[in-house]
Write an enzyme that holds these catalytic residues in place. Structure first.
Site, PDB file in Angstrom:
ATOM      1  N   CYS A   2      15.273   5.557  -0.332  1.00  0.00           N
ATOM      2  CA  CYS A   2      14.708   4.708  -1.388  1.00  0.00           C
ATOM      3  C   CYS A   2      13.942   5.569  -2.402  1.00  0.00           C
ATOM      4  CB  CYS A   2      13.846   3.600  -0.776  1.00  0.00           C
ATOM      5  SG  CYS A   2      13.466   2.246  -1.923  1.00  0.00           S
TER       6      CYS A   2
ATOM      7  N   HIS B 130      17.114   1.232   3.888  1.00  0.00           N
ATOM      8  CA  HIS B 130      16.129   1.859   4.784  1.00  0.00           C
ATOM      9  C   HIS B 130      16.603   1.928   6.229  1.00  0.00           C
ATOM     10  CE1 HIS B 130      12.516   2.018   2.093  1.00  0.00           C
ATOM     11  NE2 HIS B 130      13.237   1.132   1.424  1.00  0.00           N
TER      12      HIS B 130
ATOM     13  N   GLU C 126      15.329   3.619   8.584  1.00  0.00           N
ATOM     14  CA  GLU C 126      14.169   3.692   9.486  1.00  0.00           C
ATOM     15  C   GLU C 126      13.640   2.317   9.869  1.00  0.00           C
ATOM     16  OE1 GLU C 126      12.109   3.439   5.469  1.00  0.00           O
ATOM     17  OE2 GLU C 126      14.071   3.952   6.306  1.00  0.00           O
TER      18      GLU C 126
END
EC number: 6.3.5.3
Length: 226
Positions: free
Chosen positions: A87, A196, A198
């Site tokens: 991002c 994302h 994560e």
């Protein structure tokens, strides 16, 4: 000895904690890196996480590109160190010249926050070897400056060289050219993407655990490099 993966924190970074958690889930040691420190502390790879570095003043990622830590990351990346930009991290890598193109305001000018399907287009990077070619993965996205743009010649080069790593499926959420969600450097060691991974490492806390493969892939790459 476990791999050591650095996670950078800039003023305005939001996702460094989740990135560090993903690193540890994959069996590596997470090392905190501070934006004003040019010492990478002997890490084997670096994650440039999401957020709004320096408040995204001027434009997203442009101030962070000149942070002392990024000067060291740029040098290390040119030497072959794996680097992942997520991002805002992707925006920073583009500003730093480690990846081509630029990120601009989403079509429709709206902030987007949703779970997004991606297709894995390249499994030969330091961050994607755990995936199967063409696999579709579900991970969250949240951005307002997530529209990837580049000159037609650059887009043609990315496509011809297989450097598109992830592509949006089920509809293009932000107007990114060629439905591009993530790209890689020529050597495959540097990868940037807007969604994302994560936030998708545990089905209890995310829509899936599909993002964990990126961090396992990096650990595999670092083991092979020893």
């Amino acid at each position: 000895m476990s791999a050591r993966i650095g996670v950078i924190t800039f003023p305005g970074t939001l996702d460094d904690g989740d990135a560090a958690r993903a690193v540890t889930y994959a069996g590596a040691e997470s090392v905190a890196l501070w934006h004003a420190d040019d010492d990478l502390h002997g890490v084997d790879a670096v994650v440039v996480p999401g957020g709004f570095s320096y408040g995204d003043y001027l434009r997203a990622g442009v101030i962070a590109r000149f942070a002392p830590v990024m000067e060291s990351v740029i040098k290390a990346a040119h030497g072959g160190m794996p680097v992942l930009g997520i991002c805002n991290g992707f925006q920073i890598l583009c500003e730093a010249g480690l990846l081509p193109g630029a990120m601009i305001r989403n079509e429709g000018l709206h902030f987007l926050c949703r779970d997004q399907w991606l297709r894995v287009e390249n499994t030969e990077t330091a961050w994607t070897t755990r995936y199967e070619q063409g696999a579709e993965i579900l991970i969250p996205m949240k951005n307002i400056d997530g529209c990837f743009v580049a000159e037609k010649s650059t887009l043609d080069e990315l496509e011809a060289e297989g450097r598109v790593v992830f592509r949006y499926v089920g509809g293009n959420p932000n107007g990114s050219r060629n439905d591009i969600a993530g790209i890689r450097s020529a050597d495959g060691r540097v990868v940037g993407l807007m969604p994302h991974p994560e936030h998708a490492i545990d089905a209890l806390t995310g829509p899936s655990d599909d993002g964990l493969g990126m961090f396992y892939s990096a650990v595999d790459a670092l083991k092979l490099a020893v």
